[in-house]
Design an enzyme around this catalytic site. Structure first.
Site, PDB file in Angstrom:
ATOM      1  N   TYR A  75       0.790  -1.107   0.023  1.00 19.97           N
ATOM      2  CA  TYR A  75      -0.017  -0.120  -0.103  1.00 19.97           C
ATOM      3  C   TYR A  75       0.974   1.112   0.067  1.00 19.97           C
ATOM      4  O   TYR A  75       0.580   2.130  -0.682  1.00 19.97           O
ATOM      5  CB  TYR A  75      -0.876  -0.097   1.246  1.00 19.97           C
ATOM      6  CG  TYR A  75      -1.951   1.186   1.203  1.00 19.97           C
ATOM      7  CD1 TYR A  75      -3.150   0.891   0.830  1.00 19.97           C
ATOM      8  CD2 TYR A  75      -1.548   2.129   1.958  1.00 19.97           C
ATOM      9  CE1 TYR A  75      -4.094   1.886   0.749  1.00 19.97           C
ATOM     10  CE2 TYR A  75      -2.756   3.415   1.725  1.00 19.97           C
ATOM     11  CZ  TYR A  75      -3.853   3.091   1.371  1.00 19.97           C
ATOM     12  OH  TYR A  75      -4.870   4.195   1.145  1.00 19.97           O
ATOM     13  N   PHE A  97      -9.524  19.583 -24.616  1.00 19.69           N
ATOM     14  CA  PHE A  97      -9.872  17.947 -24.834  1.00 19.69           C
ATOM     15  C   PHE A  97     -11.019  17.873 -23.733  1.00 19.69           C
ATOM     16  O   PHE A  97     -11.275  18.416 -22.831  1.00 19.69           O
ATOM     17  CB  PHE A  97      -8.811  17.230 -24.063  1.00 19.69           C
ATOM     18  CG  PHE A  97      -9.140  15.630 -24.141  1.00 19.69           C
ATOM     19  CD1 PHE A  97      -9.206  14.913 -25.471  1.00 19.69           C
ATOM     20  CD2 PHE A  97      -9.340  14.948 -23.230  1.00 19.69           C
ATOM     21  CE1 PHE A  97      -9.629  13.735 -25.592  1.00 19.69           C
ATOM     22  CE2 PHE A  97      -9.938  13.664 -23.350  1.00 19.69           C
ATOM     23  CZ  PHE A  97      -9.873  12.969 -24.502  1.00 19.69           C
ATOM     24  N   THR A  98     -11.940  17.221 -24.183  1.00 22.34           N
ATOM     25  CA  THR A  98     -13.445  16.877 -23.422  1.00 22.34           C
ATOM     26  C   THR A  98     -13.257  16.953 -21.788  1.00 22.34           C
ATOM     27  O   THR A  98     -13.805  17.779 -21.166  1.00 22.34           O
ATOM     28  CB  THR A  98     -14.212  15.620 -23.906  1.00 22.34           C
ATOM     29  OG1 THR A  98     -13.127  14.580 -23.725  1.00 22.34           O
ATOM     30  CG2 THR A  98     -14.684  15.967 -25.070  1.00 22.34           C
ATOM     31  N   ASP A 154      -0.053  18.762 -21.315  1.00 23.96           N
ATOM     32  CA  ASP A 154      -0.790  17.622 -21.515  1.00 23.96           C
ATOM     33  C   ASP A 154      -0.136  16.561 -22.433  1.00 23.96           C
ATOM     34  O   ASP A 154       0.028  16.595 -23.504  1.00 23.96           O
ATOM     35  CB  ASP A 154      -2.195  17.885 -21.933  1.00 23.96           C
ATOM     36  CG  ASP A 154      -3.097  16.591 -21.975  1.00 23.96           C
ATOM     37  OD1 ASP A 154      -2.720  15.356 -21.891  1.00 23.96           O
ATOM     38  OD2 ASP A 154      -3.989  16.676 -21.959  1.00 23.96           O
ATOM     39  N   LYS A 187      -2.554   5.929 -22.722  1.00 23.58           N
ATOM     40  CA  LYS A 187      -2.219   6.273 -24.088  1.00 23.58           C
ATOM     41  C   LYS A 187      -0.666   6.139 -23.846  1.00 23.58           C
ATOM     42  O   LYS A 187       0.050   5.081 -24.458  1.00 23.58           O
ATOM     43  CB  LYS A 187      -2.568   7.717 -24.675  1.00 23.58           C
ATOM     44  CG  LYS A 187      -4.088   7.544 -24.798  1.00 23.58           C
ATOM     45  CD  LYS A 187      -4.780   8.790 -24.412  1.00 23.58           C
ATOM     46  CE  LYS A 187      -6.323   8.665 -24.526  1.00 23.58           C
ATOM     47  NZ  LYS A 187      -6.945   9.827 -24.091  1.00 23.58           N
ATOM     48  N   ARG A 190     -16.772  13.073 -32.840  1.00 24.22           N
ATOM     49  CA  ARG A 190     -16.147  14.194 -32.092  1.00 24.22           C
ATOM     50  C   ARG A 190     -16.518  15.208 -32.850  1.00 24.22           C
ATOM     51  O   ARG A 190     -16.189  15.728 -33.658  1.00 24.22           O
ATOM     52  CB  ARG A 190     -14.618  13.912 -32.239  1.00 24.22           C
ATOM     53  CG  ARG A 190     -13.845  12.696 -31.652  1.00 24.22           C
ATOM     54  CD  ARG A 190     -13.680  13.102 -29.915  1.00 24.22           C
ATOM     55  NE  ARG A 190     -14.661  12.855 -29.166  1.00 24.22           N
ATOM     56  CZ  ARG A 190     -14.494  12.669 -27.908  1.00 24.22           C
ATOM     57  NH1 ARG A 190     -13.207  12.673 -27.232  1.00 24.22           N
ATOM     58  NH2 ARG A 190     -15.643  12.555 -26.872  1.00 24.22           N
ATOM     59  N   PHE A 207     -22.005  12.725 -24.134  1.00 22.09           N
ATOM     60  CA  PHE A 207     -21.594  11.724 -25.167  1.00 22.09           C
ATOM     61  C   PHE A 207     -21.485  10.453 -24.848  1.00 22.09           C
ATOM     62  O   PHE A 207     -21.615   9.519 -25.632  1.00 22.09           O
ATOM     63  CB  PHE A 207     -20.509  12.413 -26.013  1.00 22.09           C
ATOM     64  CG  PHE A 207     -19.199  12.328 -25.295  1.00 22.09           C
ATOM     65  CD1 PHE A 207     -19.038  13.628 -24.782  1.00 22.09           C
ATOM     66  CD2 PHE A 207     -18.206  11.459 -25.289  1.00 22.09           C
ATOM     67  CE1 PHE A 207     -17.657  13.777 -23.953  1.00 22.09           C
ATOM     68  CE2 PHE A 207     -17.163  11.454 -24.439  1.00 22.09           C
ATOM     69  CZ  PHE A 207     -16.738  12.637 -23.815  1.00 22.09           C
TER      70      PHE A 207
HETATM   71  C1  LIG Z   1      -7.446  10.674 -23.238  1.00 23.49           C
HETATM   72  C2  LIG Z   1      -6.730  12.025 -22.672  1.00 23.49           C
HETATM   73  C3  LIG Z   1      -6.922  12.639 -21.616  1.00 23.49           C
HETATM   74  C4  LIG Z   1      -7.787  12.022 -20.495  1.00 23.49           C
HETATM   75  O1  LIG Z   1      -7.316  10.739 -20.051  1.00 23.49           O
HETATM   76  P1  LIG Z   1      -7.985   9.520 -19.492  1.00 23.49           P
HETATM   77  O2  LIG Z   1      -6.952   8.419 -19.172  1.00 23.49           O
HETATM   78  O3  LIG Z   1      -9.028   8.884 -20.862  1.00 23.49           O
HETATM   79  O4  LIG Z   1      -8.946  10.050 -18.483  1.00 23.49           O
HETATM   80  C5  LIG Z   1      -6.507  13.857 -21.600  1.00 23.49           C
HETATM   81  N1  LIG Z   1      -6.003  14.616 -22.650  1.00 23.49           N
HETATM   82  C6  LIG Z   1      -5.760  14.005 -23.753  1.00 23.49           C
HETATM   83  C7  LIG Z   1      -5.149  14.673 -24.909  1.00 23.49           C
HETATM   84  C8  LIG Z   1      -6.048  12.586 -23.969  1.00 23.49           C
HETATM   85  O5  LIG Z   1      -5.963  12.352 -25.440  1.00 23.49           O
END
Ligand SMILES: *Cc1c(COP(=O)(O)O)cnc(C)c1O
Length: 482
Positions: free
Chosen positions: A80, A132-133, A223, A266, A389, A455
């Site tokens: 932990y 980004f969303t 980001d 990613k 999108r 969405f």
């Molecule tokens: C996917 C993504 C996020 C959010 O990441 P999650 O792991 O899906 O919460 C933030 N910024 C960018 C550019 C992304 O492609």
């Protein structure tokens, strides 16, 4: 990967890996697909993968791991607090991203939650290349606003501009003047700007942004979720960086930012996320939120196995043959669709091919969600699941009116190292057929609309019986083919 030439002259991407584990896929008949998309409220997020042949919804958490990642998962230290797995991750973050302090979070949006809660006050403005969303949702949640400062060419979908993700520096200066330094807690730059088609920024642009940030004493946040591919495209497209290694390019980019965050779903082809910095003061401000929202500071809601996979995956980001597979498959897909006259976002970006739904379905008004309709139609005729999108992914204003999206895109994600070239050729074939039958696609309207991030779970219905008619045309043209 891109360096291998074929004697017969064919220009195709060649994989420098082999497949050692497989998963069976289901290509169900179109009659079943019609039922499935109806049950899903014409929202591809709500489909079950039992009914999906090629899952091109997202590149998030759907990438193929390497043998080294899988084997590292077995040595995970299940503690932990004080887990050695986390210490190994810290080392990799320092080595690859050049940042000493790391806060683990369960995924990218969790980093956005922590950063937004810590730094944004009501009325603040966040200048960024593009939203980004999830980043937008967290900024709004904390009373902030976004100022999108893409240069004017970025929204020209069919273009040869190699760096459509660049920020317009004059607009940045003007935004700061207009809003006042005290109302701008940070500038956000997103690597491989996701929502405009995975389009990269150049290092020289990031340097310019840094210069402005320094001039006004504003923090720069990067980001880095799609950083590996942005770095690869810098190497391909930015003259000064051709000879540099991926390691140099990545360090250069992260070195320009005060704070770097990422979705490991990613970057590193694993699951989880992180916020990292060399500034102790920034780290200290955010630290307390990790145990509150994520988990203890040495796991942050991530399974220790995934932490081990992330550690290896981060180092593999430096390997061009690993990183180039997805952008090169996307390049092939985009260029082939383009050759067939299908409107796609060019130049090819990262994370997927982006079909221009406003042009593909120019007969569908934006209030009837052309990109959502196209996503549903493509699933129906192929079993390929893409993601809307466009305006469905947008929000309503204070009066409840639609804020129409700048662009209406159908994103066909190409998860890293997952698909074969024949599968990509199937995508081309079905998209081209659909393009030739595009007048048959009709609009959609909401029947169930969640108030936040609608969405994901929203439900829609077609404005006519166009799905049934499209199915009959498919049967006429393809006979009893799946
Ligand atoms: C996917 C993504 C996020 C959010 O990441 P999650 O792991 O899906 O919460 C933030 N910024 C960018 C550019 C992304 O492609």
């Amino acid at each position: 990967m891109s360096n291998v030439k074929f004697y017969l002259g064919e220009d195709i991407p060649l994989e420098l890996h082999k497949v050692r584990m497989v998963q069976k896929l289901y290509l169900v008949p179109i009659e079943r697909r019609l039922e499935a998309i109806k049950d899903a409220g014409f929202n591809t997020f709500r489909l079950s993968t039992k009914d999906v042949y090629l899952d091109m919804l997202t590149d998030s958490g759907t990438n193929a791991m390497s043998d080294n990642q899988i084997s590292a998962m077995l040595r995970a230290d299940d503690a932990y607090a004080g887990s050695q797995s986390f210490e190994r991750l810290q080392e990799a973050v320092e080595e690859v991203l050049g940042k000493k302090y790391l806060l683990p979070v369960h995924q990218g949006r969790a980093a956005e939650n922590v950063i937004s809660r810590t730094f944004i006050k009501p009325g603040n403005v966040i200048p960024m290349n593009y939203h980004f969303t999830t980043a937008l949702a967290h900024i709004l949640e904390n009373g902030g606003k976004v100022a999108e400062l893409l240069h004017d060419e970025a929204l020209i979908l069919h273009s040869e501009n190699p760096f459509k993700g660049n920020m317009d520096i004059a607009k940045l200066e003007a935004c700061i003047q207009e809003n006042g330094v005290e109302n701008i807690p940070f500038i956000r730059m997103e690597a491989s700007t996701n929502l405009i088609g995975g389009q990269p920024f150049s290092i020289s642009n990031l340097m310019d942004v840094r210069r402005v940030a320094d001039k006004y004493g504003i923090m720069l946040v990067l980001d880095a979720s799609l950083l590996g591919e942005n770095a690869y495209l810098v190497k391909q497209r930015e003259e000064q960086w051709k000879e540099n290694s991926m390691a140099d390019i990545i360090k250069m980019m992260t070195g320009l930012a005060d704070l770097v965050y990422f979705s490991a779903r990613k970057l590193s082809s694993s699951r989880g996320g992180g916020i990292c910095t060399n500034r102790r003061d920034l780290y200290s401000k955010m630290e307390a939120l990790i145990p509150l929202y994520e988990g203890f500071l040495t796991y942050g809601g991530i399974s220790v196995r995934e932490i081990e996979a992330m550690t290896v995956g981060l180092r593999e980001t430096l390997d061009e043959t690993m990183i180039s597979q997805s952008p090169n498959f996307i390049k092939y897909l985009v260029e082939t669709l383009d050759k067939h006259g299908v409107p796609v976002v060019t130049p090819p970006g990262v994370l997927g091919a982006h079909v221009d739904a406003m042009s593909f379905c120019s007969h569908i008004p934006q209030t009837e969600y052309p990109a959502g309709a196209l996503a549903a139609a493509l699933y129906l005729i192929s079993g390929i699941r893409g993601m809307e999108r466009g305006t469905v992914s947008s929000v309503r204003d204070e009066n409840g009116d639609e804020i129409l999206a700048d662009v209406e895109l159908l994103r066909l994600a190409v998860p890293r190292r997952v698909f074969t070239l024949s599968q990509i050729k199937y995508v081309v074939d079905r998209v081209v057929w659909l393009y030739e039958n595009r007048e048959m696609i009709g609009g959609l309207r909401f029947v169930y609309e969640p108030p936040v991030l609608r969405f994901f779970m929203g439900g829609l219905e077609p404005t006519s019986d166009w799905p049934e008619k499209l199915m009959l045309k498919f049967r006429k043209d393809f006979g009893d083919s799946l």
